[in-house]
Design a protein around this motif. Structure first.
Motif, PDB file in Angstrom:
ATOM      1  N   ILE A 135      12.823  21.375 -11.778  1.00 58.68           N
ATOM      2  CA  ILE A 135      12.477  20.132 -10.899  1.00 58.68           C
ATOM      3  C   ILE A 135      12.034  18.994 -11.472  1.00 58.68           C
ATOM      4  N   ASP A 136      12.763  17.830 -11.202  1.00 58.90           N
ATOM      5  CA  ASP A 136      12.702  16.443 -11.785  1.00 58.90           C
ATOM      6  C   ASP A 136      11.651  15.631 -11.069  1.00 58.90           C
ATOM      7  N   GLY A 137      10.314  15.348 -11.332  1.00 59.56           N
ATOM      8  CA  GLY A 137       9.464  14.528 -10.702  1.00 59.56           C
ATOM      9  C   GLY A 137       9.998  13.302 -10.302  1.00 59.56           C
ATOM     10  N   THR A 138      10.870  12.622 -11.404  1.00 58.40           N
ATOM     11  CA  THR A 138      11.084  11.295 -11.209  1.00 58.40           C
ATOM     12  C   THR A 138      12.020  11.152 -10.092  1.00 58.40           C
ATOM     13  N   VAL A 139      12.928  12.255  -9.865  1.00 61.12           N
ATOM     14  CA  VAL A 139      13.916  12.129  -8.775  1.00 61.12           C
ATOM     15  C   VAL A 139      13.241  12.488  -7.466  1.00 61.12           C
ATOM     16  N   LEU A 140      12.174  13.098  -7.291  1.00 64.09           N
ATOM     17  CA  LEU A 140      11.507  13.163  -6.184  1.00 64.09           C
ATOM     18  C   LEU A 140      10.826  12.194  -5.624  1.00 64.09           C
ATOM     19  N   THR A 141      10.348  11.328  -6.503  1.00 62.39           N
ATOM     20  CA  THR A 141       9.452   9.980  -6.546  1.00 62.39           C
ATOM     21  C   THR A 141      10.700   9.107  -5.910  1.00 62.39           C
ATOM     22  N   ARG A 142      11.821   9.167  -6.387  1.00 61.07           N
ATOM     23  CA  ARG A 142      12.610   8.276  -6.241  1.00 61.07           C
ATOM     24  C   ARG A 142      13.197   8.441  -4.765  1.00 61.07           C
ATOM     25  N   MET A 143      13.290   9.738  -4.309  1.00 63.94           N
ATOM     26  CA  MET A 143      13.557  10.153  -3.140  1.00 63.94           C
ATOM     27  C   MET A 143      12.691   9.576  -2.230  1.00 63.94           C
TER      28      MET A 143
ATOM     29  N   HIS B 247       1.254  13.497  -5.588  1.00 62.97           N
ATOM     30  CA  HIS B 247       0.174  13.938  -6.331  1.00 62.97           C
ATOM     31  C   HIS B 247       0.228  15.402  -5.527  1.00 62.97           C
ATOM     32  N   GLY B 248       0.208  16.372  -6.436  1.00 62.19           N
ATOM     33  CA  GLY B 248       0.098  17.641  -5.889  1.00 62.19           C
ATOM     34  C   GLY B 248       1.132  18.272  -4.859  1.00 62.19           C
ATOM     35  N   ALA B 249       2.550  17.618  -4.758  1.00 64.05           N
ATOM     36  CA  ALA B 249       3.431  17.934  -4.053  1.00 64.05           C
ATOM     37  C   ALA B 249       4.396  18.742  -4.503  1.00 64.05           C
ATOM     38  N   TYR B 250       4.381  18.747  -5.814  1.00 68.94           N
ATOM     39  CA  TYR B 250       5.218  19.563  -6.708  1.00 68.94           C
ATOM     40  C   TYR B 250       4.587  20.149  -7.826  1.00 68.94           C
TER      41      TYR B 250
ATOM     42  N   LEU C 132       1.691  22.354   1.035  1.00 70.92           N
ATOM     43  CA  LEU C 132       2.852  22.868   0.653  1.00 70.92           C
ATOM     44  C   LEU C 132       3.072  22.247  -0.946  1.00 70.92           C
ATOM     45  N   VAL C 133       3.770  23.137  -1.763  1.00 74.44           N
ATOM     46  CA  VAL C 133       3.939  22.715  -3.024  1.00 74.44           C
ATOM     47  C   VAL C 133       5.321  23.075  -3.369  1.00 74.44           C
ATOM     48  N   ILE C 134       6.095  22.348  -3.902  1.00 74.80           N
ATOM     49  CA  ILE C 134       7.539  22.808  -4.502  1.00 74.80           C
ATOM     50  C   ILE C 134       7.381  23.070  -5.980  1.00 74.80           C
TER      51      ILE C 134
ATOM     52  N   PRO D 121      14.321  19.443   0.143  1.00 80.56           N
ATOM     53  CA  PRO D 121      12.794  18.906  -0.384  1.00 80.56           C
ATOM     54  C   PRO D 121      12.251  17.705   0.544  1.00 80.56           C
ATOM     55  N   TYR D 122      12.975  17.009   1.269  1.00 77.39           N
ATOM     56  CA  TYR D 122      12.393  16.011   1.895  1.00 77.39           C
ATOM     57  C   TYR D 122      11.824  16.659   3.229  1.00 77.39           C
ATOM     58  N   ASN D 123      12.237  17.866   3.911  1.00 75.36           N
ATOM     59  CA  ASN D 123      11.375  18.596   4.840  1.00 75.36           C
ATOM     60  C   ASN D 123       9.974  18.988   4.333  1.00 75.36           C
ATOM     61  N   VAL D 124       9.943  19.515   3.112  1.00 78.53           N
ATOM     62  CA  VAL D 124       8.635  20.030   2.374  1.00 78.53           C
ATOM     63  C   VAL D 124       7.626  18.852   2.228  1.00 78.53           C
ATOM     64  N   ILE D 125       8.181  17.775   1.641  1.00 78.94           N
ATOM     65  CA  ILE D 125       7.238  16.603   1.443  1.00 78.94           C
ATOM     66  C   ILE D 125       6.881  15.882   2.593  1.00 78.94           C
ATOM     67  N   ARG D 126       7.682  15.870   3.810  1.00 77.50           N
ATOM     68  CA  ARG D 126       7.668  15.210   5.043  1.00 77.50           C
ATOM     69  C   ARG D 126       6.450  16.117   5.726  1.00 77.50           C
TER      70      ARG D 126
END
Length: 332
Positions: free
Chosen positions: A286-294, A311-314, A102-104, A88-93
């Motif tokens: 997919i838990d958006g809270t976990v992705l935000t913490r990451m 916003h829009g990343a997942y 890109l969208v998860i 996930p960090y590769n996609v978000i970066r």
């Protein structure tokens, strides 16, 4: 005679219609993060069992130097419906730092499979210093453990050596090495001659989902039903593999003949545990809270910009596939 030729004409029209349907059959690529093995068994089983239905799905293996992100972007530019599997960090970066659209969509692993192998006990990050071996592109979690000053604590080195990249660590060339619960951790159990320790990143405050499925904004916008069908099929594939591991192992052997199938099935039991969603949720949650913490942890480590905007990343697409309680692979 006229009736006979009329029947022939109807037959030819029918065959032409079937040919047109075959030509119109949606073509999809599922691009894996690595070679075909246990972590990608859901796609292999879905393909073998026909779970993808009328979709013409090609499961594309990955490997060293092959970026799922770049391959999905290239396929999308060519008009192909492509989904990729990556961290996930590769996609978000790639989205935030490179501006890639890109969208998860889902996460195969609800918890990290990555572990730290150490020749000494680790109670906190203060016990980790010196050479830290990991694979190229997999150093993000350990950097997040320390934050921006990680280089004052560790020197990231490339993990090498047989068996299965643990050779140098097994020979005590460095104190710490990375390991996946379903692969290198099992290798260490087979080959280590002295006592060692296995530490979860969650014990150090870093617990992120892994092996997320992603696509481009354009593909999600234009082909939502195809995406839903692909996700449903691949998670049905995982569930079937958990329930019928020996049969799934034979499918895996057909897809990748060089694999050690007993080893892969042992790894599948580990994957079963890290894929387990919270009660009431589908596989792939997919838990958006976990992705935000990451994202915040990555920003604190200087890997993402400060105040990262997800916003829009997942865009979570429920798979519709429930967890298989009491699956045959459980407890192996």
């Amino acid at each position: 005679m006229i009736l006979k030729w009329a029947r022939v004409g109807v037959l030819l029209l029918g065959l032409a219609a079937l040919g047109a349907q075959a030509a119109d059959k949606p073509s999809v690529q599922v691009i894996e993060s690595w070679f075909i093995h246990a972590e990608s068994i859901g796609d292999v089983v879905a393909k073998d069992k026909g779970f993808f239905g009328d979709l013409d799905v090609r499961v594309v293996p990955g490997g060293p130097g092959l970026s799922p992100i770049q391959r999905v972007m290239a396929a999308s530019r060519d008009g192909v419906v492509a989904l990729g599997v990556d961290l996930p960090y590769n996609v978000i970066r790639a989205r935030l730092s490179q501006g890639l659209p890109l969208v998860i969509l889902s996460a195969d692993f609800q918890h990290s499979a990555m572990r730290i192998l150490s020749w000494k006990p680790i109670k906190s990050k203060d016990d980790i210093h010196g050479a830290f071996a990991t694979w190229i592109g997999y150093d993000t979690p350990i950097k997040a453990v320390f934050g921006k000053d990680w280089a004052q604590h560790i020197e990231v080195v490339n993990q090498t050596g047989d068996p299965a990249t643990l050779g140098a660590w097994l020979n005590h060339r460095y104190e710490f090495a990375s390991g996946m619960a379903y692969n290198e951790v099992m290798v260490a159990a087979e080959h280590a001659k002295q006592p060692y320790h296995v530490v979860s990143y969650s014990d150090l405050g870093v617990d992120w989902p892994e092996n997320v499925v992603f696509t481009t904004e354009k593909t999600l916008r234009e082909h939502p039903e195809i995406i839903r069908q692909v996700l449903n099929a691949r998670y049905r594939g995982y569930r079937y593999a958990f329930q019928h591991p020996e049969e799934a192992g034979k499918m895996l052997a057909k897809a990748s003949p060089s694999l050690n199938i007993p080893f892969e099935l042992k790894g599948l039991a580990k994957i079963y545990e890290i894929m387990r969603p919270l009660i009431g949720y589908d596989l792939g949650r997919i838990d958006g809270t976990v992705l935000t913490r990451m994202a915040r942890q990555l920003a604190n480590a200087g890997i993402l910009p400060q105040n990262p905007d997800l916003h829009g990343a997942y865009h979570y697409v429920p798979s519709g596939v429930g967890w298989p309680p009491g699956a045959a692979v459980a407890g192996d």
